[in-house]
Scaffold this motif. Sequence first.
Motif, PDB file in Angstrom:
ATOM      1  N   SER A  30     -12.130   6.184   2.887  1.00  0.00           N
ATOM      2  CA  SER A  30     -12.598   4.843   3.288  1.00  0.00           C
ATOM      3  C   SER A  30     -13.442   4.586   2.203  1.00  0.00           C
ATOM      4  O   SER A  30     -14.347   5.111   1.684  1.00  0.00           O
ATOM      5  CB  SER A  30     -13.586   5.137   4.610  1.00  0.00           C
ATOM      6  N   THR A  34     -12.190  -0.501   3.694  1.00  0.00           N
ATOM      7  CA  THR A  34     -10.706  -0.244   3.825  1.00  0.00           C
ATOM      8  C   THR A  34     -10.297   1.232   4.086  1.00  0.00           C
ATOM      9  O   THR A  34     -10.840   1.917   3.342  1.00  0.00           O
ATOM     10  CB  THR A  34      -9.869  -0.814   2.524  1.00  0.00           C
ATOM     11  N   SER A  36      -7.635   4.026   3.912  1.00  0.00           N
ATOM     12  CA  SER A  36      -6.288   4.443   3.299  1.00  0.00           C
ATOM     13  C   SER A  36      -5.827   5.661   4.217  1.00  0.00           C
ATOM     14  O   SER A  36      -6.739   6.676   3.845  1.00  0.00           O
ATOM     15  CB  SER A  36      -6.433   4.026   1.612  1.00  0.00           C
ATOM     16  N   CYS A  73      -3.050  -3.091   9.954  1.00  0.00           N
ATOM     17  CA  CYS A  73      -2.465  -2.414   8.636  1.00  0.00           C
ATOM     18  C   CYS A  73      -2.238  -3.688   7.641  1.00  0.00           C
ATOM     19  O   CYS A  73      -1.495  -4.658   8.069  1.00  0.00           O
ATOM     20  CB  CYS A  73      -1.000  -1.816   8.794  1.00  0.00           C
ATOM     21  N   THR A  79       1.321   5.959   1.912  1.00  0.00           N
ATOM     22  CA  THR A  79      -0.103   5.766   2.068  1.00  0.00           C
ATOM     23  C   THR A  79      -0.239   4.343   2.455  1.00  0.00           C
ATOM     24  O   THR A  79      -0.003   3.434   1.760  1.00  0.00           O
ATOM     25  CB  THR A  79      -0.989   6.081   1.006  1.00  0.00           C
ATOM     26  N   ASP A  81      -2.765   1.122   4.307  1.00  0.00           N
ATOM     27  CA  ASP A  81      -4.438   0.417   4.181  1.00  0.00           C
ATOM     28  C   ASP A  81      -4.501  -0.150   5.540  1.00  0.00           C
ATOM     29  O   ASP A  81      -3.760  -0.934   5.879  1.00  0.00           O
ATOM     30  CB  ASP A  81      -4.243  -0.335   3.361  1.00  0.00           C
ATOM     31  N   LYS A  83      -7.604  -2.469   7.855  1.00  0.00           N
ATOM     32  CA  LYS A  83      -8.920  -2.979   7.905  1.00  0.00           C
ATOM     33  C   LYS A  83      -9.203  -3.157   9.327  1.00  0.00           C
ATOM     34  O   LYS A  83      -8.262  -3.336  10.318  1.00  0.00           O
ATOM     35  CB  LYS A  83      -8.708  -4.105   7.098  1.00  0.00           C
TER      36      LYS A  83
END
Length: 86
Positions: A30, A34, A36, A73, A79, A81, A83
């Motif tokens: 983090s 964000t 990830s 997303c 991977t 990300d 929020k």
Amino acid sequence: MAFPDGHYTNVHVYPINGGGGSLSNGTGTSLNGTFSCGQFDKSDLPSTDKKFHYKITAKHDNGKSYESAPMQCWHAGATSDFKDAQ
């Protein structure tokens, strides 16, 4: 953001209302709002469609476990990300 900046283990991602992208026992980071995390399977990536939301639970290096409010997303891949949902 429910996640303080830092490194996470035991990351679980749960689709709340569809969209695919489940993750069990992943790792994450983090930073600045964000989150990830990965490794998502290529056949089960989360959706970047803003109508889909995700719940994430994870264990910080400080030993505490955290759970997110609904998240979206923003980038999907091995991977991905996330929020806070807007």
